[in-house]
Design a protein around this motif. Structure first.
Motif, mmCIF file in Angstrom:
data_model
loop_
_atom_site.group_PDB
_atom_site.id
_atom_site.type_symbol
_atom_site.label_atom_id
_atom_site.label_comp_id
_atom_site.label_asym_id
_atom_site.label_seq_id
_atom_site.Cartn_x
_atom_site.Cartn_y
_atom_site.Cartn_z
ATOM 1 N N GLY A 49 0.811 -1.217 0.000
ATOM 2 C CA GLY A 49 0.000 0.000 0.000
ATOM 3 C C GLY A 49 0.839 1.259 0.000
ATOM 4 N N GLN A 102 -11.597 1.989 7.419
ATOM 5 C CA GLN A 102 -11.831 1.048 6.332
ATOM 6 C C GLN A 102 -10.572 0.912 5.477
ATOM 7 N N LYS A 104 -8.696 0.229 2.018
ATOM 8 C CA LYS A 104 -9.094 0.373 0.613
ATOM 9 C C LYS A 104 -9.418 -1.014 0.076
ATOM 10 N N SER A 106 -9.168 -2.329 -2.843
ATOM 11 C CA SER A 106 -8.137 -2.905 -3.726
ATOM 12 C C SER A 106 -6.958 -3.434 -2.900
ATOM 13 N N TYR A 107 -6.621 -2.710 -1.815
ATOM 14 C CA TYR A 107 -5.523 -3.135 -0.954
ATOM 15 C C TYR A 107 -5.900 -4.418 -0.209
ATOM 16 N N GLU A 108 -7.105 -4.429 0.346
ATOM 17 C CA GLU A 108 -7.555 -5.604 1.108
ATOM 18 C C GLU A 108 -7.578 -6.845 0.218
ATOM 19 N N ASN A 300 -0.669 5.920 1.090
ATOM 20 C CA ASN A 300 -2.018 6.378 0.730
ATOM 21 C C ASN A 300 -2.915 5.276 0.175
ATOM 22 N N ASN A 301 -2.331 4.133 -0.148
ATOM 23 C CA ASN A 301 -3.152 3.054 -0.730
ATOM 24 C C ASN A 301 -3.672 2.069 0.313
ATOM 25 N N LEU A 303 -5.647 2.940 3.505
ATOM 26 C CA LEU A 303 -6.952 3.225 4.116
ATOM 27 C C LEU A 303 -7.820 4.073 3.192
ATOM 28 N N GLU A 304 -9.141 3.901 3.326
ATOM 29 C CA GLU A 304 -10.084 4.689 2.533
ATOM 30 C C GLU A 304 -9.941 6.173 2.854
ATOM 31 N N SER A 305 -9.929 6.508 4.160
ATOM 32 C CA SER A 305 -9.775 7.917 4.536
ATOM 33 C C SER A 305 -8.279 8.186 4.636
ATOM 34 N N PRO A 306 -7.749 9.005 3.715
ATOM 35 C CA PRO A 306 -6.291 9.146 3.663
ATOM 36 C C PRO A 306 -5.738 9.929 4.852
#
Length: 376
Positions: A49, A102, A104, A106-108, A300-301, A303-306
């Motif tokens: 990420g 949360q 991201k 795509s990362y999860e 930045n990749n 978590l949803e909330s950066p």
């Protein structure tokens, strides 16, 4: 054709010798054991990420095959798949994320598919309970060998993620040592100083080598029903360990495997148990990985909330026990992310400090130095 998996193994061997160099700076006075593969895997979960300079530093410092997360993930996946159903080696990854935050999608998905890593929500503000959950997972995955990786004071309201890797290995020797042949003898802890240690003895066929340029002999002792083995480098001099570690900078351990010849060898090898733990942040910074530890880290990749997450700690624990039957070893790495705020037959007498790795002649799962009888 560029062989990513071989390159990954060679990179892992380089990282092993570089990290050993840092762990043994100033001389090796205590036994060391660590898992290069566990450390690499844990940080790879964050690398998946990462972006920009942060990703570049991790890729360079950990000797990954490239700075492109999908390519790196493929090399890890190769090893994880290879031992997925192994009876000897268990590898597990896990990610804990702060409740209400949360990952991201795509990362999860990528850590699940590429690193077989599950993600779970947890409330880090309840630090006692969080530490208990994380330690229970590590304890289970290392078969009770590592009981406490983290302490509650590692967590606060600002903790966002904990990334974990656990490794457990239990292998029987392909050639077991007979217990009745084990006897105490001297182990040289200095040029003139000895301590008593129990030695296991046997005569059998092993991969053996004498490396004049490194000033050491080597033996490769295989484990039963596996491609894994223990590779031991024994300096010729009683106090030759520091020299050997220095010389290893100029060779790659993977290349030494090809130079061994199967010979009948009289082996005299200590029976030992070693536990080791370290916080790796300073050592990783010395390898050029610093950006991920400061507040400008580019994750930045994840978590949803950066939020600006960065790494606050990389905890590593390892343990190894070597006896007549075989070897049991375990390691766990946790990464905590916060938000800002020659004679014949040949003899191999390991009666002085030596280096060893457990590997498949490519990927190094454990590495260590045995220098002294552990305190009973």
């Amino acid at each position: 054709m560029f062989d990513f998996n071989l390159e990954f193994a060679r990179g892992g061997a380089t990282f092993t010798t570089e990290l050993f160099q840092l762990l043994s700076a100033g001389g090796v006075s205590k036994n060391i054991v660590f898992s290069p593969f566990s450390i690499q895997t844990c940080i790879a979960l964050a690398f998946a990420g990462a972006q920009g300079e942060t990703a570049d530093e991790i890729a360079t410092g950990l000797r990954f095959v490239s700075n492109f997360p999908p390519e790196v993930a493929q090399t890890f996946q190769f090893v994880l798949e290879k031992y997925r159903n192994s009876n000897l080696l268990k590898i597990a990854n896990k990610l804990y994320v702060q409740e209400g935050k949360q990952l991201k999608a795509s990362y999860e998905q990528s850590i699940k598919e590429q690193y077989n890593s599950e993600a779970e929500s947890i409330n880090f503000a309840l630090s006692d309970a969080a530490a208990q959950s994380i330690n229970a997972w590590v304890n289970a995955k290392t078969e009770g060998k590592i009981t406490e990786l983290v302490t509650p004071d590692a967590f606060s309201d600002n903790t966002r993620l904990v990334l974990l890797n656990a490794l457990h290995f239990k292998g029987s020797w392909a050639n077991k040592f007979l217990e009745e042949r084990t006897e105490e003898d001297d182990f040289w802890v200095g040029a003139e100083e000895t301590v008593k240690v129990p030695y296991m003895n046997q005569k059998a066929k092993f991969g053996y080598g004498f490396f004049e340029d490194l000033g050491c002999t080597a033996i490769d002792m295989p484990y039963k029903d596996s491609d894994l083995s223990m590779f031991v480098l024994l300096p010729q001099e009683r106090e030759g360990l520091k020299d050997l570690a220095e010389k290893l900078k100029s060779v790659n351990l993977v290349d030494l495997a090809d130079k061994l010849v199967v010979e009948e060898v009289h082996v005299k090898f200590p029976k030992f148990k070693v536990d080791y733990s370290i916080e790796l942040a300073d050592k990783l910074k010395q390898l050029g990985i610093s950006k991920m530890f400061d507040e400008g880290a580019e994750f930045n990749n994840l978590l949803e909330s950066p939020e600006g997450v960065y790494v606050s700690k990389v905890l590593h624990k390892a343990t190894i026990e070597v006896n007549e039957e075989g070897t049991e070893a375990a390691a766990a790495t946790g990464m905590i992310m916060m938000t800002r705020m020659m004679t014949f037959p040949l003899q191999f007498q390991a009666d002085r400090p030596f280096l060893y790795v457990i590997w498949n002649k490519k990927n190094i799962l454990f590495a260590g130095a045995f220098v002294n009888a552990p305190d009973a």
